[in-house]
Motif scaffolding. Sequence first.
Motif, mmCIF file in Angstrom:
data_model
loop_
_atom_site.group_PDB
_atom_site.id
_atom_site.type_symbol
_atom_site.label_atom_id
_atom_site.label_comp_id
_atom_site.label_asym_id
_atom_site.label_seq_id
_atom_site.Cartn_x
_atom_site.Cartn_y
_atom_site.Cartn_z
ATOM 1 N N VAL A 1 1.038 -1.299 0.222
ATOM 2 C CA VAL A 1 0.134 -0.180 0.012
ATOM 3 C C VAL A 1 1.008 1.334 -0.008
ATOM 4 O O VAL A 1 2.219 1.157 0.359
ATOM 5 N N THR A 2 0.324 2.325 -0.337
ATOM 6 C CA THR A 2 1.035 3.621 -0.523
ATOM 7 C C THR A 2 1.371 4.379 0.971
ATOM 8 O O THR A 2 2.204 5.289 1.100
ATOM 9 N N ASP A 3 0.762 3.987 2.042
ATOM 10 C CA ASP A 3 0.707 4.770 3.233
ATOM 11 C C ASP A 3 1.275 3.659 4.303
ATOM 12 O O ASP A 3 0.713 2.601 3.883
ATOM 13 N N TYR A 4 1.658 4.269 5.351
ATOM 14 C CA TYR A 4 2.244 3.462 6.380
ATOM 15 C C TYR A 4 1.302 2.763 7.110
ATOM 16 O O TYR A 4 1.408 1.487 7.313
ATOM 17 N N GLY A 5 0.123 3.278 7.436
ATOM 18 C CA GLY A 5 -1.094 2.229 7.942
ATOM 19 C C GLY A 5 -1.252 2.298 9.298
ATOM 20 O O GLY A 5 -0.851 3.577 9.926
ATOM 21 N N ASN A 6 -1.649 1.518 9.962
ATOM 22 C CA ASN A 6 -2.063 1.312 11.277
ATOM 23 C C ASN A 6 -0.824 1.703 12.240
ATOM 24 O O ASN A 6 0.129 0.970 12.002
ATOM 25 N N ARG A 7 -0.668 2.549 13.255
ATOM 26 C CA ARG A 7 0.261 2.436 14.260
ATOM 27 C C ARG A 7 -0.762 2.262 15.489
ATOM 28 O O ARG A 7 -1.069 3.293 16.341
ATOM 29 N N VAL A 8 -0.685 1.136 16.234
ATOM 30 C CA VAL A 8 -1.580 1.023 17.382
ATOM 31 C C VAL A 8 -0.798 0.685 18.393
ATOM 32 O O VAL A 8 0.658 0.470 18.487
ATOM 33 N N ASP A 9 -1.456 0.917 19.430
ATOM 34 C CA ASP A 9 -0.765 1.062 21.019
ATOM 35 C C ASP A 9 -0.049 -0.359 21.265
ATOM 36 O O ASP A 9 -1.011 -1.292 21.226
ATOM 37 N N LEU A 10 1.216 -0.256 21.836
ATOM 38 C CA LEU A 10 1.882 -1.661 22.127
ATOM 39 C C LEU A 10 1.128 -2.088 23.483
ATOM 40 O O LEU A 10 1.138 -3.270 23.684
ATOM 41 N N GLY A 11 0.669 -1.378 24.305
ATOM 42 C CA GLY A 11 -0.189 -1.577 25.506
ATOM 43 C C GLY A 11 0.892 -2.373 26.423
ATOM 44 O O GLY A 11 2.123 -2.261 26.633
ATOM 45 N N GLN A 12 0.118 -3.414 27.274
ATOM 46 C CA GLN A 12 1.036 -4.150 27.959
ATOM 47 C C GLN A 12 2.028 -5.272 27.599
ATOM 48 O O GLN A 12 2.817 -5.941 28.203
ATOM 49 N N LEU A 13 1.775 -5.675 26.295
ATOM 50 C CA LEU A 13 2.541 -6.589 25.621
ATOM 51 C C LEU A 13 3.908 -6.056 24.954
ATOM 52 O O LEU A 13 4.589 -6.691 24.185
#
Length: 159
Positions: free
Chosen positions: A121-133
């Motif tokens: 894809v042309t954009d980086y996409g999701n950057r979700v929280d690493l949280g407790q893991l």
Amino acid sequence: MKRMHIHLSVENIDKSVAFYTSLFGAEPTVLKDDYAKWMLDDPRVNFAMSSHEGANRGVEHVGIQSENAEELAEVYGRIKQAGGAIFDEGATTCCYAQSEKNWTADPDGVAWEAFLTNGEVTDYGNRVDLGQLASGNAADGACCTPEMKPQPAASSSCC
């Protein structure tokens, strides 16, 4: 054949790309302003890095990249058998790719990603929280790693 995946968080993408290009003796397979990836065959590794504000530098997460759905199912089965928390992210866009993935963490909190890439894809996409893991080197909002939720281990040893 599966491929080891290592993702670094770096401060200066240009300096890091120059270093690893020299170290690996190869140009990146993917190169963006905030991301680079080498798909190496010797050693067989998907080595990626990204530069994002607020992330601690160093190894962000590790993983296993599958080449087909059967391999991915095998890795998912091993993750479930290991008994840790699992987050089945499913179809997602991350790191300039469309992928199917899930996440777990080892007993010390090192985040492990299992995935199959289906396209670019042309954009980086999701950057979700690493949280407790998250590993100690991953920051909130780091690349691709969602907060995990515990799942019970499989009750049978059948495949």
